[in-house]
Design a protein around this motif. Structure first.
Motif, PDB file in Angstrom:
ATOM      1  N   GLU A 497       0.862  -1.194   0.000  1.00 37.44           N
ATOM      2  CA  GLU A 497       0.000   0.000   0.000  1.00 37.44           C
ATOM      3  C   GLU A 497       0.888   1.231   0.000  1.00 37.44           C
ATOM      4  N   ALA A 498       0.358   2.326  -0.526  1.00 38.23           N
ATOM      5  CA  ALA A 498       1.120   3.581  -0.496  1.00 38.23           C
ATOM      6  C   ALA A 498       0.160   4.748  -0.669  1.00 38.23           C
ATOM      7  N   GLU A 499       0.682   5.930  -0.312  1.00 33.91           N
ATOM      8  CA  GLU A 499      -0.110   7.159  -0.406  1.00 33.91           C
ATOM      9  C   GLU A 499       0.438   7.957  -1.591  1.00 33.91           C
ATOM     10  N   GLY A 500      -0.465   8.503  -2.379  1.00 43.05           N
ATOM     11  CA  GLY A 500      -0.042   9.377  -3.480  1.00 43.05           C
ATOM     12  C   GLY A 500      -0.523  10.785  -3.190  1.00 43.05           C
ATOM     13  N   LYS A 501       0.417  11.719  -3.074  1.00 42.30           N
ATOM     14  CA  LYS A 501       0.035  13.076  -2.702  1.00 42.30           C
ATOM     15  C   LYS A 501       0.650  14.045  -3.700  1.00 42.30           C
ATOM     16  N   HIS A 514      -4.933  13.677  -3.713  1.00 43.86           N
ATOM     17  CA  HIS A 514      -4.447  12.826  -2.640  1.00 43.86           C
ATOM     18  C   HIS A 514      -5.228  11.511  -2.657  1.00 43.86           C
ATOM     19  N   CYS A 515      -4.507  10.370  -2.769  1.00 40.53           N
ATOM     20  CA  CYS A 515      -5.206   9.075  -2.765  1.00 40.53           C
ATOM     21  C   CYS A 515      -4.354   8.024  -2.065  1.00 40.53           C
ATOM     22  N   TYR A 516      -5.008   6.969  -1.602  1.00 39.99           N
ATOM     23  CA  TYR A 516      -4.313   5.814  -1.037  1.00 39.99           C
ATOM     24  C   TYR A 516      -4.561   4.633  -1.970  1.00 39.99           C
ATOM     25  N   CYS A 572      -8.052   1.735  -5.267  1.00 34.70           N
ATOM     26  CA  CYS A 572      -8.024   3.045  -4.613  1.00 34.70           C
ATOM     27  C   CYS A 572      -9.028   2.977  -3.465  1.00 34.70           C
ATOM     28  N   GLY A 575      -8.595   8.702   0.433  1.00 32.76           N
ATOM     29  CA  GLY A 575      -7.914   9.897  -0.056  1.00 32.76           C
ATOM     30  C   GLY A 575      -8.576  11.125   0.528  1.00 32.76           C
ATOM     31  N   GLY A 594       1.357   7.514  -6.263  1.00 31.78           N
ATOM     32  CA  GLY A 594       0.930   6.450  -5.337  1.00 31.78           C
ATOM     33  C   GLY A 594       1.247   5.074  -5.905  1.00 31.78           C
ATOM     34  N   GLU A 597       5.064   4.370  -5.863  1.00 35.38           N
ATOM     35  CA  GLU A 597       5.534   4.157  -4.493  1.00 35.38           C
ATOM     36  C   GLU A 597       5.147   2.747  -4.010  1.00 35.38           C
TER      37      GLU A 597
END
Length: 695
Positions: A497-501, A514-516, A572, A575, A594, A597
């Motif tokens: 898992e990762a966060e995209g910002k 912003h999403c996870y 997804c 977020g 995201g 990453e």
């Protein structure tokens, strides 16, 4: 227009046969086609592949190499039937030619070599015919060769192809003593006269020594045919003798339903058994009326439509091949499923949503042509003057649009860098490459983002080799060619898992996305998937497609070495957004960040194309060949026997097979042959993967 022309254009549907000739390399497809042209009066002199005079192999590259590259279409007449015949290539590099031919044909003659039997490419062709539900007749060719087998080959068809093979003939003698065939339906023997090129044959009683075998084979044939015909079954159960017509009707029903495959025998090179093969095409393969109606969808409502082979129905056609022609420009080969297509008329293309005017309509005979005014349902013609048509487009009547099922196009397994030799070549190169891409859907062109090189992709070394040759000869474009590169792919091996910002503050309106993302590995060959699992409106619905677009974008070049990503599911699940600053572009960037990453965390792995290779070799060279294959990371699957030769089957990485044609020649003094086809993608061993990534 005189009456004969009129007759040619509107031929009764039940008198039309659209057939293809398909088989493994060197089983004798083109030789069989040449004989068919000779006996149907299309040519006056038999063309020979080995002499480079075959009518159907009309490209210079085909005549030089003695192989078929493009499928050639021709029209001929036999017993008052019109036969539209397509001779297809055997090399797996040109598999799209077979694919698109089978897509539009109603029947197929599968040719097998009597010595080799069922070979890997025979299996591929058989699977392609199964995919499009094409009824077929099997023709066991080269019965005059040393080591020719008949019963063994029929058993091989049952075991390896899973078909209900039913012999309608048995050979009269074999190897150098092969002189004719015994017809099990009429219970007569045909002995071919050598001096008349097999055009004349003598009909005689079955020789006493073959009588027992013929009776047994006939009983088996009637039993199999009766399974598809109640009248025949009744007679068979009661022990009555059925008539010739009843047996033929039963075989025809079984063949069209793809429940049985009639098997015929002969030698195309020695002109034996070809007229009987033509009779069987007319007697057992379907006319356009015998096959189920073509299914399509209405592009507006999405409803399923059926179109019957009928001239009074709305026009429905399928463009299955585009070829460049020096004299008339672009030729579009079209199969007409319903309605009537006429020259100078307009047709509608649902893909472009535009109408186009057809210039002229042609009946093709290999690369010669005959102009016609119109053609009805069930025919295969070539149209001149269509500008924006691709292989696999549906063409129809604007008032009744219908989109037919598209073609299955395999992905390229090999890429090669090309660069023009001079400035003049550079100007011509992109235009010429675009034309080749239009003609051949398995041929791709792309630009490498990092090196800005032009890369061409295809199904194998031979495929790209021929394309470069065509560019040189036909388009006068000279290229420098780089070393072939394998089409590697990247994937993941564990969940992550990762966060995209993506947040940017500038004077004025900023950017906020912003999403996870959660990534999961999928089984090999599944492709990529995206799932939206956001609850409670953490990301507004209108921004989800932007995140998906970002994920798709990130999949085009992976993290390890920039290769495309495959077999990954991205979810997804959370977020946030900003009332003012959020935008589609910001969420797309968040999706990319995201994904990359999470990809890094998910133990990424490199995948390579694995090929199924089969080598047929005399026993004395077998040890050397196996040793060489082992050194190429080959996993041997099975060792078999092909007549007096040995067959080695195995799975081998494509990266290890470059230049194999030369290696195998020197290892076997030119006596071994091999064939290779894409099998699957598998993980690259760690040591080798590191080398590829670092390079």
């Amino acid at each position: 227009m005189n009456m004969t022309d009129e007759k040619k254009i509107h031929y009764p549907l039940e008198k039309i046969r659209n057939i293809g000739i398909a088989a493994h390399i060197d089983a004798g497809k083109t030789t069989t086609s040449e004989r068919i042209l000779y006996y149907t009066g299309r040519t006056y002199k038999i063309g020979e592949v080995h002499e480079g005079t075959a009518v159907m192999d009309w490209m210079e590259q085909e005549q030089e190499r003695g192989i078929t590259i493009t499928s050639a279409a021709t029209t001929c007449f036999w017993r008052d039937c019109r036969i539209n015949l397509i001779d297809t290539p055997g090399h797996v590099d040109f598999t799209i030619e077979v694919e698109r031919s089978l897509r539009v044909l109603d029947g197929c003659v599968a040719v097998f070599g009597a010595v080799e039997g069922v070979e890997p490419q025979s299996e591929t062709v058989w699977r392609q015919a199964d995919r499009y539900h094409v009824p077929r007749i099997a023709f066991i060719n080269k019965m005059d060769r040393t080591g020719a087998e008949y019963e063994k080959n029929i058993q091989q068809m049952r075991d390896q192809l899973g078909t209900n093979a039913v012999p309608l003939q048995i050979p009269l003698g074999r190897e150098e003593h092969f002189r004719g065939i015994i017809d099990l339906i009429k219970m007569r023997a045909y002995v071919f006269m050598e001096e008349t090129l097999g055009a004349k044959f003598e009909e005689t009683d079955i020789p006493a020594e073959y009588m027992e075998q013929a009776k047994k084979a006939r009983e088996f044939m009637i039993e199999k045919a009766s399974e598809h015909d109640d009248k025949l079954m009744e007679k068979f159960v009661e022990g009555q003798e059925p008539t010739v017509e009843e047996i033929m009707a039963g075989i025809r029903k079984g063949t069209i339903a793809i429940k049985l495959t009639p098997v015929l025998v002969g030698s195309a090179l020695k002109n034996k058994g070809i007229q009987q093969l033509l009779d069987a095409v007319v007697d057992y393969l379907p006319s356009p009326k015998d096959v189920p109606p073509i299914k399509g969808t209405d592009p507006v409502t999405g409803k399923e439509l059926e179109r019957f082979a009928d001239e009074s129905a709305p026009l429905t056609c399928f463009a299955f091949k585009i070829a460049s022609d020096k004299f008339v420009g672009s030729l579009t080969f079209i199969r007409i499923y319903s309605g009537v297509l006429s020259s100078s008329s307009y047709i509608y293309n649902p893909r472009t949503q535009r109408k186009e005017r057809i210039g002229r309509l042609l009946l093709m005979h290999a690369n010669k042509r005959e102009e016609i005014a119109e053609a009805g349902a069930g025919n295969i013609v070539a149209a001149v003057g269509l500008k924006d048509v691709r292989t696999g487009d549906s063409l129809c009547d604007e008032g009744h649009p219908s989109v037919l099922e598209a073609l299955f196009v395999p992905e390229p397994v090999i890429w090669m860098a090309v660069e023009p030799k001079t400035k003049a070549d550079r100007d011509r190169m992109s235009d010429s490459l675009q034309r080749l891409v239009q003609e051949d859907p398995t041929f791709r062109v792309r630009t490498d983002q990092e090196t800005v090189q032009t890369l061409i992709g295809g199904m194998g070394e031979l495929h790209l080799d021929i394309k470069v040759d065509i560019l040189k000869r036909e388009y006068n474009v000279l290229l420098n060619v780089g070393k072939p590169q394998v089409a590697y792919k990247e994937t993941i091996t564990i969940h992550a898992e990762a966060e995209g910002k993506f947040i940017k503050q500038t004077g004025g309106r900023g950017q906020y996305g912003h999403c996870y993302l959660k990534l999961e590995p999928l089984p090999r060959g599944t492709g990529n998937e995206f799932e939206n699992d956001v609850v409670g409106g953490a990301i507004p619905r209108e921004y989800i497609p932007a995140v998906e677009a970002g994920v798709e974008d990130a999949c085009t070049n992976g993290v390890l070495a920039g290769y495309p990503v495959t077999d990954v599911k991205a979810i997804c699940y959370d977020g946030s957004f900003h009332e003012v600053d959020s935008s589609e572009i910001a969420f797309k960037m968040a999706g990319i960040l995201g994904f990359k990453e999470a990809f890094r965390k998910a133990k990424p792995a490199l995948l390579e194309p694995i090929m199924l290779v089969e080598v047929v070799v005399p026993e004395e060279y077998m040890g050397d060949i196996i040793g060489d294959l082992n050194s190429r990371r080959c996993v041997i699957q099975e060792l078999g026997v092909r007549g007096h030769l040995k067959a080695i089957k195995g799975l081998v990485p494509l990266a290890e097979m470059f230049g194999y044609a030369t290696a195998i020649r020197s290892l076997s003094q030119g006596r071994a042959t091999y064939s290779m086809e894409p099998h699957s993608y598998q993980e690259v061993p760690k040591m080798i993967a590191e080398k590829i990534i670092n390079s």
